[in-house]
Design a protein around this motif. Structure first.
Motif, PDB file in Angstrom:
ATOM      1  N   UNK A   1       1.039  -1.130   0.037  1.00  0.00           N
ATOM      2  CA  UNK A   1       0.024   0.145   0.074  1.00  0.00           C
ATOM      3  C   UNK A   1       0.946   1.094  -0.039  1.00  0.00           C
ATOM      4  N   UNK A   2       0.419   2.484  -0.516  1.00  0.00           N
ATOM      5  CA  UNK A   2       1.274   3.744  -0.585  1.00  0.00           C
ATOM      6  C   UNK A   2       1.222   3.942   0.793  1.00  0.00           C
ATOM      7  N   UNK A   3       2.415   4.549   1.219  1.00  0.00           N
ATOM      8  CA  UNK A   3       2.848   4.753   2.675  1.00  0.00           C
ATOM      9  C   UNK A   3       1.637   5.761   3.330  1.00  0.00           C
ATOM     10  N   UNK A   4       1.375   6.705   2.452  1.00  0.00           N
ATOM     11  CA  UNK A   4       0.386   7.665   3.191  1.00  0.00           C
ATOM     12  C   UNK A   4      -1.061   6.962   3.391  1.00  0.00           C
ATOM     13  N   UNK A   5      -1.338   6.090   2.911  1.00  0.00           N
ATOM     14  CA  UNK A   5      -2.629   5.369   3.069  1.00  0.00           C
ATOM     15  C   UNK A   5      -2.735   4.586   4.255  1.00  0.00           C
ATOM     16  N   UNK A   6      -1.626   4.108   4.686  1.00  0.00           N
ATOM     17  CA  UNK A   6      -1.396   3.561   5.907  1.00  0.00           C
ATOM     18  C   UNK A   6      -1.472   4.216   7.071  1.00  0.00           C
ATOM     19  N   UNK A   7      -2.646   4.145   7.618  1.00  0.00           N
ATOM     20  CA  UNK A   7      -2.904   5.187   8.978  1.00  0.00           C
ATOM     21  C   UNK A   7      -2.732   4.246  10.185  1.00  0.00           C
ATOM     22  N   UNK A   8      -2.019   4.859  11.140  1.00  0.00           N
ATOM     23  CA  UNK A   8      -1.577   4.385  12.463  1.00  0.00           C
ATOM     24  C   UNK A   8      -2.764   5.099  13.172  1.00  0.00           C
ATOM     25  N   UNK A   9      -3.839   4.123  13.628  1.00  0.00           N
ATOM     26  CA  UNK A   9      -4.816   4.790  14.396  1.00  0.00           C
ATOM     27  C   UNK A   9      -4.687   4.341  16.011  1.00  0.00           C
ATOM     28  N   UNK A  10      -5.621   5.109  16.798  1.00  0.00           N
ATOM     29  CA  UNK A  10      -5.421   5.141  18.171  1.00  0.00           C
ATOM     30  C   UNK A  10      -5.710   3.565  19.101  1.00  0.00           C
ATOM     31  N   UNK A  11      -4.629   3.271  19.748  1.00  0.00           N
ATOM     32  CA  UNK A  11      -5.075   2.110  20.500  1.00  0.00           C
ATOM     33  C   UNK A  11      -5.741   2.327  21.688  1.00  0.00           C
ATOM     34  N   UNK A  12      -6.521   1.458  21.837  1.00  0.00           N
ATOM     35  CA  UNK A  12      -7.676   1.629  23.285  1.00  0.00           C
ATOM     36  C   UNK A  12      -6.499   1.428  24.504  1.00  0.00           C
TER      37      UNK A  12
ATOM     38  N   UNK B   1      -3.673  -4.435  23.431  1.00  0.00           N
ATOM     39  CA  UNK B   1      -2.438  -5.478  23.288  1.00  0.00           C
ATOM     40  C   UNK B   1      -1.881  -5.262  21.876  1.00  0.00           C
ATOM     41  N   UNK B   2      -2.680  -4.450  21.198  1.00  0.00           N
ATOM     42  CA  UNK B   2      -2.446  -4.472  19.598  1.00  0.00           C
ATOM     43  C   UNK B   2      -1.987  -3.055  19.282  1.00  0.00           C
ATOM     44  N   UNK B   3      -1.330  -3.104  18.129  1.00  0.00           N
ATOM     45  CA  UNK B   3      -0.937  -1.836  17.404  1.00  0.00           C
ATOM     46  C   UNK B   3      -1.785  -1.600  16.263  1.00  0.00           C
ATOM     47  N   UNK B   4      -2.608  -0.465  16.334  1.00  0.00           N
ATOM     48  CA  UNK B   4      -3.670  -0.634  15.132  1.00  0.00           C
ATOM     49  C   UNK B   4      -3.484   0.427  14.170  1.00  0.00           C
ATOM     50  N   UNK B   5      -4.093  -0.111  13.143  1.00  0.00           N
ATOM     51  CA  UNK B   5      -3.733   0.657  11.692  1.00  0.00           C
ATOM     52  C   UNK B   5      -5.021   0.412  10.955  1.00  0.00           C
ATOM     53  N   UNK B   6      -5.057   1.161   9.721  1.00  0.00           N
ATOM     54  CA  UNK B   6      -6.083   1.194   8.666  1.00  0.00           C
ATOM     55  C   UNK B   6      -5.682   1.639   7.654  1.00  0.00           C
ATOM     56  N   UNK B   7      -6.358   1.047   6.569  1.00  0.00           N
ATOM     57  CA  UNK B   7      -5.894   1.536   5.150  1.00  0.00           C
ATOM     58  C   UNK B   7      -6.809   2.750   4.927  1.00  0.00           C
ATOM     59  N   UNK B   8      -6.551   3.792   4.480  1.00  0.00           N
ATOM     60  CA  UNK B   8      -7.346   4.820   4.351  1.00  0.00           C
ATOM     61  C   UNK B   8      -8.709   4.471   3.529  1.00  0.00           C
ATOM     62  N   UNK B   9      -9.703   4.758   3.842  1.00  0.00           N
ATOM     63  CA  UNK B   9     -10.911   4.594   3.003  1.00  0.00           C
ATOM     64  C   UNK B   9     -11.481   3.021   3.365  1.00  0.00           C
TER      65      UNK B   9
ATOM     66  N   UNK C   1     -10.253  -2.203   9.902  1.00  0.00           N
ATOM     67  CA  UNK C   1      -8.864  -2.085  10.490  1.00  0.00           C
ATOM     68  C   UNK C   1      -7.957  -3.209  10.693  1.00  0.00           C
ATOM     69  N   UNK C   2      -6.823  -3.104  10.881  1.00  0.00           N
ATOM     70  CA  UNK C   2      -6.005  -4.190  11.256  1.00  0.00           C
ATOM     71  C   UNK C   2      -5.075  -3.930  12.409  1.00  0.00           C
ATOM     72  N   UNK C   3      -4.370  -4.962  12.886  1.00  0.00           N
ATOM     73  CA  UNK C   3      -3.666  -4.499  14.018  1.00  0.00           C
ATOM     74  C   UNK C   3      -2.621  -5.729  14.195  1.00  0.00           C
ATOM     75  N   UNK C   4      -1.731  -5.580  15.010  1.00  0.00           N
ATOM     76  CA  UNK C   4      -0.568  -6.364  15.348  1.00  0.00           C
ATOM     77  C   UNK C   4      -0.392  -6.590  16.788  1.00  0.00           C
TER      78      UNK C   4
END
Ligand code: SAM
Length: 336
Positions: A220-231, A235-243, A247-250
Motif C-alpha cells: 500500500x502507498x505509505x500515506x494510505x496506511x494510517x496508524x490509529x489510536x490504540x485503546x 495489546x495491539x498496535x492498530x492501523x487502517x488503510x485509508x477509505x 482496520x488491522x492490528x498487530x
C-alpha cells in the motif's frame, strides 16, 4: 465496586488488574497445530473443572475487587454444554462481557449473546483458504466458520479476527486479510506465533511486527496506511488503510511485549489463576473454594508475584529457551 479497602489486584509494579479472562473448558472442536500438541493434552479430570456456580463465585470475587471486563475463552468456550447458563450468570455482573471463539457453533448462540449484552466477539481464523484452514485446524469447518463470521457482522457484533501468522504457512495471506477490511467493518489482528509446551515453536516460524509492516508498506502507498489510536491497555498496535471500513492490528507479544500496561489475569478451566500468559506457575483457587476457604489471599499473593515482563522471560533469548517456555502449559489449556 471497590468496597474492600485492600487493593488485592494491584501488583508490585502498580499495574491494576481489571480484566479477567476465564477459560471455560480444556476441550475444543478444532485441533489447531500451534495450540494443541499433536499427541493431545493431559486433560484435567472432569471433577476438577469449575462448575458454573464456581465460575460465578470466583468471578464475583474478582469483580468485587475491581474487575470490569471478563472474556470467556478456552479450549472452545461454546463446546461447554452449559455455556449459555454461564453467559447469562456472568451477564448479571457489572462487567463488559466478551468472548473468544472459533465460531464453529456461534450461529446457535446469537440470541444468547444479544440477551447477555455481548458486543465484542473475537474469532480465530488463520487462513482464507479452505484447504489451509482445514490443515491447520485438522478439521473441515472452513465454510461454517466463514459463514458464521458474516452472520456475526450482519447481526451487528464487533468482530475481531485473530490470525496467528506462521512463516511459509499463511504469511502470504497478510494482504488478503487486510483487503477483507475494505468492505467489512472488522479488525483483523495478526498475532505473533508464541511458544508453549509442545507447539514446536522456533523464532524462524514467527512473522514479526516489523516483517508484517514491511509487507504492508510494500503493497500500500505509505500515506494510505494510517496508524490509529490504540485503546487503553490494548495489546495491539492498530492501523487502517485509508477509505477501508475495517482496520488491522498487530499483537507483538514476542518482539514488542506490552507488559507495562498489562491489566490481565487468567482463570483456567480447572480453577487455577495465572498472573501472565507466559508464567510457568499457577495458583489453585478451586480446591480452597471447595473447602470453604477464603481465596482472596491467594489471589493477592499471585498478583504480587507477577513479573514485570512476560513471566520473567524478559529477553528474546530467554523466551527462546525451551527449558523456560516449555514449563508453560499449552494455550488450549491456559485459554488464549
Ligand atoms: N477457541 C477459542 C478461539 O479459537 O479463539 C478460544 C481459545 S484460543 C486458545 C484463543 C486464541 O489463542 C486464538 O486466537 C488462537 O489463535 C490463539 N493462540 C493459540 N496458540 C497460540 C500461539 N502459540 N501463539 C499465538 N496465539 C495462539
Amino acid at each position: 465496586m471497590m468496597e474492600n479497602k485492600q487493593n488485592i489486584l494491584q501488583d508490585t509494579f502498580g499495574r491494576q488488574h481489571t480484566y479477567l479472562r476465564i477459560s471455560l473448558t480444556e476441550l475444543c472442536n478444532l485441533r489447531c497445530t500451534y495450540c494443541m500438541p499433536a499427541e493431545g493434552i493431559q486433560l484435567s479430570p472432569r471433577s476438577h473443572i469449575m462448575t458454573y456456580e464456581e465460575i460465578f463465585s470466583i468471578a464475583k470475587t474478582f469483580v468485587k475487587h475491581g474487575v470490569t471486563k471478563i472474556r470467556l475463552t478456552g479450549g472452545e468456550p461454546l463446546v461447554r454444554k452449559d455455556a449459555d447458563i454461564i453467559l447469562k450468570k456472568l451477564a448479571a455482573l457489572p462487567v463488559e462481557l466478551a468472548i473468544s471463539t472459533n465460531a464453529v457453533t456461534v450461529d446457535r448462540f446469537i440470541e444468547t449473546f444479544k440477551s447477555c449484552g455481548i458486543q465484542n466477539i473475537n474469532v480465530s481464523l488463520d487462513s482464507l483458504n479452505a484447504k489451509k484452514f482445514n490443515r491447520i485446524t485438522r478439521r473441515n469447518n472452513f465454510k461454517k466458520v466463514f459463514d458464521n463470521i458474516h452472520l456475526l457482522i450482519d447481526k451487528g457484533f464487533n468482530v475481531k479476527l485473530n490470525v496467528v501468522l506462521m512463516k511459509g504457512f499463511n504469511d502470504n495471506e497478510i494482504i488478503d486479510f487486510i483487503k477483507l477490511t475494505k468492505a467489512l467493518p472488522i479488525s483483523v489482528r495478526f498475532i505473533e506465533f508464541m511458544p508453549f509446551e509442545g507447539n514446536k515453536w522456533n523464532k524462524e516460524k514467527m512473522v514479526s511486527y516489523a516483517e508484517i509492516m514491511d509487507i504492508v508498506n510494500a503493497t500500500f502507498e505509505k500515506n494510505k496506511v494510517l496508524r490509529i489510536e490504540d485503546a487503553p491497555n490494548d495489546t495491539s498496535k492498530n492501523y487502517k488503510i485509508e477509505g477501508y471500513k475495517g482496520s488491522f492490528a498487530i499483537i507483538s507479544s514476542v518482539t514488542n511485549p506490552f507488559c507495562d500496561t498489562c491489566n490481565r489475569i487468567r482463570l483456567t478451566a480447572n480453577g487455577h489463576i495465572k498472573n501472565c500468559l507466559f508464567s510457568a506457575t499457577e495458583a489453585d483457587l478451586l480446591t480452597p473454594l471447595r473447602e470453604g476457604k477464603d481465596i482472596e489471599p491467594i489471589i493477592q499473593k499471585t498478583v504480587q508475584a507477577k513479573f514485570k515482563i512476560r513471566g520473567g522471560m524478559d529477553t528474546l533469548e530467554k523466551l527462546q529457551n525451551p527449558d523456560l517456555h516449555s514449563q508453560n502449559r499449552s494455550m488450549i489449556i491456559i485459554g488464549g
